[in-house]
Design an enzyme around this catalytic site. Structure first.
Site: not given
Ligand SMILES: Cc1ncc(COP(=O)(O)O)c(C=O)c1O
Length: 377
Positions: A38, A124, A168, A172, A197, A200, A231
């Site tokens: 990522n 997610h 999001e 993801s 969120d 990405h 990421k």
């Molecule tokens: C949309 C989303 N939120 C949160 C996370 C979690 O982030 P972290 O990898 O910092 O725990 C991810 C991780 O894949 C994600 O894709």
């Protein structure tokens, strides 16, 4: 006594193996090109990012040494937080050790028992798991379906003290995203607390890489903004930003994930800070990433061409076939993710291609050629 436990675990594990849904950690090697990370600008290898991480180790040591409320919050963390607050135009915020912990904290501690949370159906796991643990009621709306969301808001607006909407920005596993302007317009009609969120979206969208909310000009309307350092920023950790300081103060007082965990290392904070400084100026790289995304999407799923994120799913459906094609690609030197249920819905196993700004179209062409052969598996 332990035999019963082991038998139950093994039964479940065998069941997963039979369904080709067994997960294992592998050391992948021998590939030339990693399209499974990522880190969309490959900043984890940038000499300036590495050098700042080393420097922080020399100044502050290898670890923060404590949780943030004791003595773990160091000047390198403050510098990072200040830079992110300026970048994302928010008055208050805090850092977390991971995006997973940040999402858990927001949903476990902020909504109360008289509140309702409305979440996109494909959010997610860090959000989905937290929904089950929070005192508030929750409902899911159709993926990116703002009409469905509007109906839910209309039906429930009088019944709850506060309504939270969480989504999001860039999803993801699908690489698509909601129209944030329409979402914000909805918020004006039926007031709710908007949680976004940007795990990405950060780095990839917006004139300074500030995310999809920056791109769509709605940053001030996002009540609670989550982003990750692991990421596009090539490090590890996360941040939660808010328009209202009370939200941050409350999480600082309540969120166990924050209070009772050794804080992120100085090297992680310093690396992320340098990455933010670089990414702000990456307009040309952002354009290139979009072009690559458009090019790949046109070949694998033309109907998704309007989404310009670097996450491009190649839908296969069958789990075993997905793994076989992943292995064919790996043999030819290209690593992509193979994602199966329950991470994605049943029968939607897919290859998850994560593009980065440092590859060229020729790699995408190569990927497409191998995919064509691989599909005969
Ligand atoms: C949309 C989303 N939120 C949160 C996370 C979690 O982030 P972290 O990898 O910092 O725990 C991810 C991780 O894949 C994600 O894709």
């Amino acid at each position: 006594m332990i035999e019963k436990l082991i038998n139950r675990l093994n039964k479940d594990l065998n069941d997963r193996k039979e369904k080709n849904l067994y997960r294992e950690v592998k050391l992948y090697s021998g590939y030339r090109c990693n399209l499974s990370s990522n880190d969309y600008f490959q900043l984890r290898y940038h000499p300036k990012v590495i050098s700042k991480a080393k420097e922080a180790c020399e100044i502050y040591g290898t670890g923060s040494g404590a949780s943030p409320l004791l003595s773990g919050f160091l000047p390198c963390h403050k510098d990072l937080l200040d830079e992110i607050l300026k970048w994302k135009q928010k008055p208050s915020g805090m850092l977390f050790n991971s995006g997973y912990a940040a999402n858990q904290s927001i949903l476990k501690y902020l909504p109360g028992k008289n509140d309702l949370i409305l979440a996109d159906r494909l959010v997610h796991n860090s959000i989905a798991q937290a929904l089950k643990k929070c005192p508030a009621k929750f409902k899911r709306y159709g993926h990116l379906d703002l009409d469905d969301l509007e109906k839910l808001l209309q039906t429930h607006q009088e019944q709850y003290e506060s309504i939270f909407v969480i989504t999001e920005s860039v999803f993801s596993m699908d690489g698509d995203y909601p129209n944030l302007n329409s979402l914000v317009a909805l918020k004006k009609k039926f007031p709710f607390v908007l949680v976004l969120d940007e795990a990405h979206g950060t780095g990839v969208f917006g004139p300074t890489g500030g995310g999809l909310a920056e791109e769509m000009g709605v940053l001030p309307e996002i009540d609670i903004l989550v982003g990750t350092l692991g990421k596009s920023l090539g490090s590890m950790g996360a941040y939660v930003l808010a328009n209202n300081q009370s939200i941050i103060e409350y999480l600082t007082n309540e969120a166990g994930e924050y209070i009772y965990s050794t804080f992120m290392s100085p090297a992680q904070a310093a690396a992320a800070l340098q990455a933010v400084k670089l990414i702000k100026k990456y307009d040309t790289k952002r354009k290139k990433l979009r072009e690559l995304s458009k090019y790949l999407r046109k070949a694998v799923n033309p109907s998704s061409e309007k989404y310009l994120s670097p996450i491009v799913p190649v839908l296969i459906g069958d789990s075993l076939k997905t793994i076989k094609i992943r292995d064919v690609l790996l043999e030819k030197g290209i690593l992509v993710g193979a994602v199966r249920p329950p991470t994605v819905p049943a029968n939607t196993s897919r290859l998850r291609v994560s593009l980065n700004s440092e590859i060229n179209k020729s790699v995408v062409d190569e990927l497409l050629n191998i995919l064509e052969d691989g599909k005969k598996c």
